[in-house]
Motif scaffolding. Sequence first.
Motif, PDB file in Angstrom:
ATOM      1  N   GLY A  66       0.796  -1.230   0.000  1.00  0.00           N
ATOM      2  CA  GLY A  66       0.000   0.000   0.000  1.00  0.00           C
ATOM      3  C   GLY A  66       0.823   1.271   0.000  1.00  0.00           C
ATOM      4  N   THR A 105       3.465  -0.147  -6.685  1.00  0.00           N
ATOM      5  CA  THR A 105       2.832  -0.559  -7.935  1.00  0.00           C
ATOM      6  C   THR A 105       2.386   0.656  -8.730  1.00  0.00           C
ATOM      7  OG1 THR A 105       2.105  -2.659  -7.020  1.00  0.00           O
ATOM      8  CG2 THR A 105       0.887  -1.836  -8.915  1.00  0.00           C
ATOM      9  N   THR A 106       1.805   1.620  -8.032  1.00  0.00           N
ATOM     10  CA  THR A 106       1.348   2.824  -8.717  1.00  0.00           C
ATOM     11  C   THR A 106       2.506   3.505  -9.430  1.00  0.00           C
ATOM     12  OG1 THR A 106      -0.357   3.086  -7.041  1.00  0.00           O
ATOM     13  CG2 THR A 106       0.139   5.008  -8.396  1.00  0.00           C
TER      14      THR A 106
HETATM   15  N1  LIG Z   1      -7.043   2.189  -9.018  1.00  0.00           N
HETATM   16  C1  LIG Z   1      -7.005   2.660  -7.751  1.00  0.00           C
HETATM   17  N2  LIG Z   1      -8.014   3.419  -7.281  1.00  0.00           N
HETATM   18  C2  LIG Z   1      -7.993   3.910  -6.024  1.00  0.00           C
HETATM   19  N3  LIG Z   1      -6.994   3.707  -5.158  1.00  0.00           N
HETATM   20  C3  LIG Z   1      -5.949   2.954  -5.559  1.00  0.00           C
HETATM   21  C4  LIG Z   1      -5.903   2.391  -6.873  1.00  0.00           C
HETATM   22  N4  LIG Z   1      -4.751   1.692  -7.004  1.00  0.00           N
HETATM   23  C5  LIG Z   1      -4.114   1.817  -5.817  1.00  0.00           C
HETATM   24  N5  LIG Z   1      -4.818   2.582  -4.945  1.00  0.00           N
HETATM   25  C6  LIG Z   1      -4.414   2.963  -3.581  1.00  0.00           C
HETATM   26  O1  LIG Z   1      -3.176   3.613  -3.668  1.00  0.00           O
HETATM   27  C7  LIG Z   1      -2.318   3.190  -2.622  1.00  0.00           C
HETATM   28  C8  LIG Z   1      -1.041   2.612  -3.198  1.00  0.00           C
HETATM   29  O2  LIG Z   1      -1.357   1.398  -3.868  1.00  0.00           O
HETATM   30  P1  LIG Z   1      -0.266   0.519  -4.606  1.00  0.00           P
HETATM   31  O3  LIG Z   1       0.518   1.387  -5.510  1.00  0.00           O
HETATM   32  O4  LIG Z   1      -0.958  -0.630  -5.218  1.00  0.00           O
HETATM   33  O5  LIG Z   1       0.633   0.032  -3.402  1.00  0.00           O
HETATM   34  P2  LIG Z   1       1.695  -1.145  -3.328  1.00  0.00           P
HETATM   35  O6  LIG Z   1       1.943  -1.674  -4.685  1.00  0.00           O
HETATM   36  O7  LIG Z   1       2.880  -0.512  -2.718  1.00  0.00           O
HETATM   37  O8  LIG Z   1       1.096  -2.167  -2.418  1.00  0.00           O
HETATM   38  C9  LIG Z   1      -3.107   2.222  -1.777  1.00  0.00           C
HETATM   39  O9  LIG Z   1      -3.654   2.933  -0.688  1.00  0.00           O
HETATM   40  C10 LIG Z   1      -4.186   1.762  -2.701  1.00  0.00           C
HETATM   41  O10 LIG Z   1      -5.340   1.445  -1.962  1.00  0.00           O
END
Ligand SMILES: Nc1ncnc2c1ncn2[C@@H]1O[C@H](COP(=O)(O)OP(=O)(O)O)[C@@H](O)[C@H]1O
Lengths: 547, 355
Positions: B46, B50-51
């Motif tokens: 979180g 990934t983002t």
């Molecule tokens: N498509 C989306 N819509 C809304 N919130 C998102 C989306 N993708 C990720 N998030 C939120 O953004 C944050 C970072 O997510 P992410 O990049 O997947 O983290 P990681 O890969 O480090 O676990 C998290 O709080 C997640 O809930």
Amino acid sequence: MQAVRRDPVLAGTIAIVIVSLLLFIVWPIYAVLKESFISQQGLFTLDYYREAFRQSENVRVLVNTLWIGLFVSLFSTAIGFLFAYADAYLKIRFKSIFNILAILPIISPPFALSMSFIMLFGQRGFITYHLLGIKDANVYGFAGLAAVQILTFFPIAYLVLAGLLRQIDPSYEEAAQNMGASRWRIFRTVTLPLVVPGIANSFLLVFIQTVADFGNAMVIGGNYTTLAAKIYLQAMGNYDVKGGTALATILLSISVIMFVMQKYWVGEKSYVTVTGKPSRERQLISDGKVVWPVGLACFFISAFILLLYILIPYGSVVNLWGIDFTPTLKHYEYVFSLGLKPIIDTTYLSLLSMPITGILSMIIAFLIVRKKFFGRSMVEFTSMLSMAVPGTVIGMGYILAYNGPPLVLTGTATIIVFSFIFRNMPVGIRAGVASLRQIDPAIEEAAQDLGASSYKVFTSVTIPLIKSAFFSGLVYSFVRSMTAVSAVIFLVSASYNLLTVAIMGQVDVGRIGVAAAYSTILIIIVLAVTGALKLILGRMGIAVADM
Amino acid sequence: MSSKNVLLKNVVKIYKGQGKKDVVAVNNVSLEIKAGEFVTLLGPSGCGKTTLLRIIAGFETPTGGEVYIGGENVTQITPDRRDTAMVFQSYALFPHLTVYENVAYGLRVKKQSESRIRQSVAEMLELVGLTGMESRYPNQLSGGQQQRVALARSIVMRPSVLLFDEPLSNLDAKLRVHMRGEIRRLQRQVGITGIYVTHDQAEAMSMSDRIIVMNNGVVEQSGTPQEIYLTPASEFVADFIGMANLVDAVVAEAGEGQGIIDLLGAKFRISSRGDLRSGEKVRVVIRPEAVALAGDGGIPAVVETSVYMGSSQDYRVRIDGQTISVVAYNPDESFREGDRVYLRIDERKLHVVRK
Ligand SMILES: Nc1ncnc2c1ncn2[C@@H]1O[C@H](COP(=O)(O)OP(=O)(O)O)[C@@H](O)[C@H]1O
Ligand SMILES: [Mg+2]
């Protein structure tokens, strides 16, 4: 995901989808509303509504509509539940008939059972006149209409509820059994509560179908007039288009309220789906005390329905129904002497709209599930809404909307094709949405990541992955076009007449044999085309789900 | 092969929450990844890894900031026209295509000639050890083989940047360790810039040229595995990477880049990156292996728990209401619970983080 802005092909597709939904779903509905609220002088008025309700007859029509909707939905849901329960819980051998029962109403003219009922219980009915010797039997009216509608629509409830019951994990009931609950108690305290949302759901779905049912109401409704029939009679019979639109608006409001309740209120409340797939197969009940009564009831209803459908081809080859049962082909000769045009036109227009419907519904499903863009929820709502809008309302909307510039389509084949496309799309969309939701979005992202444009991703990855839903949608849309009547009855013309409309005309003048011959031809074409499609697709290794 | 550098400038990503609060997934991140470098983005679930990776790939458009690949601003360019290739956590193989067609997919999109495609795919499958599997479908492969197909499918494109989103998380523990080495070998062999997302610190430590530690959408620290482990920039990093005891201390004497601190009632001479001020309160990172236990001579403590781990003996010891973890490798003697012991702390291994 703001990807849409950077991707002109995608943005263009979205624009085309939105424009076509506005043009062929929203605008016709708007045309109906506008016509009913705007006076000849172009001012806002409620006169047409006042006028409509001043006629006590129209008030009765409204009450009739709601009452039969309630009655038919209750009974259909009850019978549907009986069948669903037998299917999912009981050890019964003739279950394979259930599927046939569910398919028959779809592949035959929507008023087929009305014709059979007239053949059985009418003035010259086989049972009423022939067996019982009643001289003036009257099948037309509430009882006949309600019976026919229940038998036509209960399969909807059956399919919804059977799907739900099959998903219940047997361990819930086993847990209750383990605690010493009797079978009846388990049914009452575990099974039933789990399917309450499903029961509400099927009630509403049947209600929407019943109030929109035009064919049966016209054929067997008699003096028991409902809104769907009245709209047509008012607008086309009495040439009172304004009055017709006022009634249409009222019917539309009923349907839309039910649709919104179904989709957003009941639809969200499923306990069963939360728990996902059952862990293993259910042990079917073989206890005679349960199997016999339920099984017998299902058996008799099934046998009766099959008989009703068999009457149609049978009625087409006897000399004069009710009087003279000598075999003859004269009804077919008569049909052919009238010309094959309606048969060919119907088949041609249905085939023509089939691929367009199929592709458009997959594109919309794809956009709804995979893309975020401005107007997405409007696209989803509108495209599904067209399922709930009664055919008579949309038919009326089409003649009002495309009667003048910018789009003049009245009397053309185009208008019929458009009505087929936009009325049959929701089923394909639903199938597409369901199958896309099962597919990891990363698969399509991977394709894009490897250089594929959004068009290429759609054709090389998305469509192959949802091809089963795509082709099911194709087959289904063809069948629905072939059997459609309520909307297209407004749209046919001297140059384009359709089979279902021709059949209704024959029933109307009492030529049951000819109507039966036409209906038999229609069913044969439907079976031949869908059979050929399934065969070809089967050769290509594509399974098409049953409808 | 032309590997390229990746440059992020003030990248922000805010997800609009429907009705709920907006999520700031990436909060003003600027960093550079050099051409040919293998970098991991490491952080808890979180934190926005990934983002950030998806922003580099082009699947997400940043709310603010810019992305440069090989000096070109690609912020508004869709993934299909970016010179990156991603290996997905779920592999995302095309289930309707064979292994061969999966690997050939991107080359076909590029409209390469059939003979070239055949050659490239064959080479690639050989490289990942899947020769002979060409006509299988993904569901006929084991998890590890699917993983290799995913790698092959990305690498065959000869991208300038390879992106990985927790690619090993669906494999069993043994295979995971093996594949770490495989991925690194492939990346070196083809010389592509690699950006690898993981929440597994062992994975990050064992594979990376450089680790970028993220938390709550921001970069906490960027450095080699040694730097990250030995000189964590914050309490979060110290705590997240390996085991760490975080203990309060006071600066007794301040010098240039070094000083003496008062820690657990004893004095230690330490070096420090920033300047220390006399009397300042600081936190000290004590790695469990920086402490040795002895029967006498040191800081007195009591053994709370003592666990035999095979290659080590793990202790938790108590000093004035604080508990400290100690790991003894090849211990000469072992202590039991309740024993009085003395701690000997290797002051060269102490590291100060600011509060
Ligand atoms: N498509 C989306 N819509 C809304 N919130 C998102 C989306 N993708 C990720 N998030 C939120 O953004 C944050 C970072 O997510 P992410 O990049 O997947 O983290 P990681 O890969 O480090 O676990 C998290 O709080 C997640 O809930
Ligand atoms: Mg992640």
